[in-house]
Design an enzyme around this catalytic site. Structure first.
Site, PDB file in Angstrom:
ATOM      1  N   GLY A  70       0.378  23.389   3.295  1.00  0.00           N
ATOM      2  CA  GLY A  70       0.105  22.496   4.442  1.00  0.00           C
ATOM      3  C   GLY A  70       1.375  22.177   5.273  1.00  0.00           C
ATOM      4  N   GLY A  90       0.796  -1.239  -0.024  1.00  0.00           N
ATOM      5  CA  GLY A  90       0.066  -0.081  -0.009  1.00  0.00           C
ATOM      6  C   GLY A  90       0.784   1.281   0.032  1.00  0.00           C
ATOM      7  N   HIS A 122      20.820   4.369  33.147  1.00  0.00           N
ATOM      8  CA  HIS A 122      21.387   5.573  32.943  1.00  0.00           C
ATOM      9  C   HIS A 122      22.731   5.412  32.566  1.00  0.00           C
ATOM     10  CE1 HIS A 122      22.688   9.446  34.263  1.00  0.00           C
ATOM     11  NE2 HIS A 122      23.661   8.974  34.879  1.00  0.00           N
TER      12      HIS A 122
END
Length: 567
Positions: A259, A116, A537
């Site tokens: 746009g 698609g 971290h």
């Protein structure tokens, strides 16, 4: 996507949206919450096929028994297939793979190419171009490079090689999706699909007699096409849509982008990185409508103001004429409110990025008394198609851009999986507020749930309070190590319950970071629980950790029961 849709044009989008269609990502390997992700290698296909085949036979027998009990006949109740899907885009592909897992005999109809819009003319090739723009932007940022102790001289690019990279990526993903369905036993039927009656579909080439098949259940997944407003003449060369732009046949010196949503923003990132000057034409009074206003304001400061971009807001492009006879592209601008002529722009090219329109013509909806609404197929919360009288059409569903609920490719996939759950005997309602969206600029923007204005409106109507906490990427060690401190993360929540209403991020890898928040919303996890989660971290994920820990939930509020909240 359906044949004619593919011939004309279409994550979501969003779509990639924006899609729309989103509109506006293809799925094949499983990601969080069972939603598939773009691409599937050969080894993964083989392993997945083996795993599915071992369980599918048992499930298929259960399906056949259930069908026999319901219809008094053997097999699939006398139907050719348990499930027929019209459209082989991201939504159709996701539904097909999940259907095979559930033991359903499945066929998918595609008139053009598998994948698609997302794979062939949307989110996949656009990410290839954005990967190039990101590298170019970094190489040209002399200050950034020097701050890291690096020296780069005379960076450049080969336009055709860049275009080939995007095309090759689309071809690879398309091949992977096709192979994954074939390996798992999905029948891929070529042609344009249309509904001819209850549980009946005809497919074939346009203008030729088609073949009729029957299915216990049918899913419409035909996607969308670029929307081109009246008065705009598209020639595909100097005035074009995103479909044409992804081919990158040229890099104009000056391009107007009509746009400033997802599509427009991403292409502005690509074109300015490759040396173009960009002018935005936006009908609303501010750039980036649809984004959280605070995030949009920061995005303008980071993504637009420092770059070779200017803009016109509150104006319509009432007429656009392609370049010809030695004349440049002409764009007539009128005031959005008064409709009076303001000025005429003359540019080298114009990209029409005004969203996407559903592709639902020629589907035979009149044969089952279904009337579209602004082109969209009406559905209920379970994606069941509704007829003109407001009744559910039995055994017929519509997913993705064609129903207009959320024009994003991964939303289509999630809707398809939800439908398969239902037809397999397990009721399922997808919470659309848990589906994230992303804009792959540099830095990225991502979001899930409600914007702050939307949350405040909801709070006023329902009588509760909201709270907002924010954290800067400048407070994140990993972002500072990358010299990428421009960024903001924002959490909108209910202090009385700890419910997450929305999360918005602008910053390095924002598109990846958003999923911790979207999964929390999908699972019904509350802040009083997630604030105790541990993050490595130093990582960018600590941006979310800071948000969750900064949220103040009212004392005495109990912990969540981890039940997903339906939209």
């Amino acid at each position: 996507m359906n044949s004619a849709a593919a011939a004309a044009a279409c994550a979501s989008a969003p779509a990639w949206v924006v899609g729309g269609g989103a509109g506006g990502g293809a799925r094949s390997a499983r990601g969080p919450c069972g939603i598939r992700v773009c691409g599937l290698g050969g080894e993964a296909v083989a392993l997945r096929s083996l795993r599915i085949s071992q369980g599918a036979a048992v499930r298929r027998a259960a399906v056949a028994a259930r069908a026999a009990a319901e219809n008094g006949v053997a097999g699939s109740g006398g139907f050719d297939y348990d499930l027929v899907i019209i459209g082989a885009g991201v939504g159709g592909h996701g539904a097909a793979l999940h259907a095979v897992e559930e033991g359903l005999k499945t066929a998918i109809i595609e008139g053009d190419v598998v994948g698609g819009t997302c794979v062939n003319r949307g989110c996949v090739p656009s990410k290839a171009l954005l990967a190039v723009s990101g590298r170019m932007r970094e190489l040209h940022d002399e200050h950034h490079m020097k701050s890291l102790g690096l020296q780069v001289s005379s960076p450049g690019y080969d336009r055709q090689a860049v275009a080939d990279h995007a095309n090759d990526l689309a071809s690879k993903i398309r091949s992977n999706l096709t192979n994954s369905m074939k390996a798992l036993g999905v029948d891929i039927l070529s042609g344009f699909g249309a509904i001819v009656g209850k549980q009946k579909v005809r497919y074939g080439k346009v203008g030729f007699p088609g073949k009729e098949i029957t299915a216990r259940n049918i899913i419409i997944a035909t996607g969308s096409v670029p929307f081109v407003p009246k008065g705009i003449e598209v020639d595909g060369k100097t005035v074009f849509t995103s479909d044409h732009a992804l081919k990158l046949e040229s890099v104009p010196d000056w391009i107007a982008i009509v746009g400033s949503g997802y599509i427009g923003l991403e292409f502005s990132d690509v074109y300015t990185a490759l040396g173009s000057e960009v002018t935005f034409v936006e009908a609303l009074d501010q750039l980036m409508p649809g984004f959280d206003p605070e995030i949009a304001k920061l995005a303008q400061r980071v993504l637009i103001n420092p770059r070779n971009i200017d803009y016109h807001t509150g104006v319509f492009a009432s007429k656009i004429t392609p370049a010809k006879d030695g004349k440049p592209v002409q764009i007539e601008l009128i005031d959005a409110k008064t409709k009076e002529h303001k000025e005429t722009l003359e540019v080298d090219a114009a990209l029409i990025a005004t969203g996407r329109a559903p592709f639902t013509k020629g589907l035979g909806l009149e044969n089952i008394n279904v009337v579209t609404q602004r082109g969209f197929i009406p559905v209920d919360e379970r994606m069941r198609v509704m007829d003109a009288d407001g009744n559910v059409v039995p055994n017929l569903y519509c997913i993705g851009d064609a129903n207009g609920k959320l024009m994003l490719a991964h939303a289509a996939s999630a809707q398809g999986i939800s439908v398969v759950e239902q037809i397999s005997g397990r009721d399922h309602i997808l919470n659309h507020l848990s589906i994230p969206a992303a804009c792959f600029t540099h830095p990225e923007i991502s979001m899930v749930g409600l914007t702050e204005p939307q949350a405040r409106e909801k709070a006023d109507k329902e009588g509760f309070e909201i709270s907002v906490v924010k954290t800067s990427f400048k407070a994140n060690t990993k972002a500072l190590a990358e010299n990428e401190g421009d960024g903001l993360a924002k959490l909108i929540y209910r202090p009385d319950t700890g419910e997450i209403l929305g999360v918005h991020i602008l910053g390095l890898h924002a598109a990846d970071l958003i999923h911790e928040a979207s999964n929390a919303i999908a699972l019904g996890t509350r802040l009083q629980d997630i604030k105790f989660a541990v993050h490595a971290h130093p990582t960018l994920s600590e941006v979310l950790d800071e948000l969750f820990k900064a949220a103040k939930v009212n004392s005495g509020v109990s912990h969540s029961v981890n039940e997903p909240v339906a939209a």
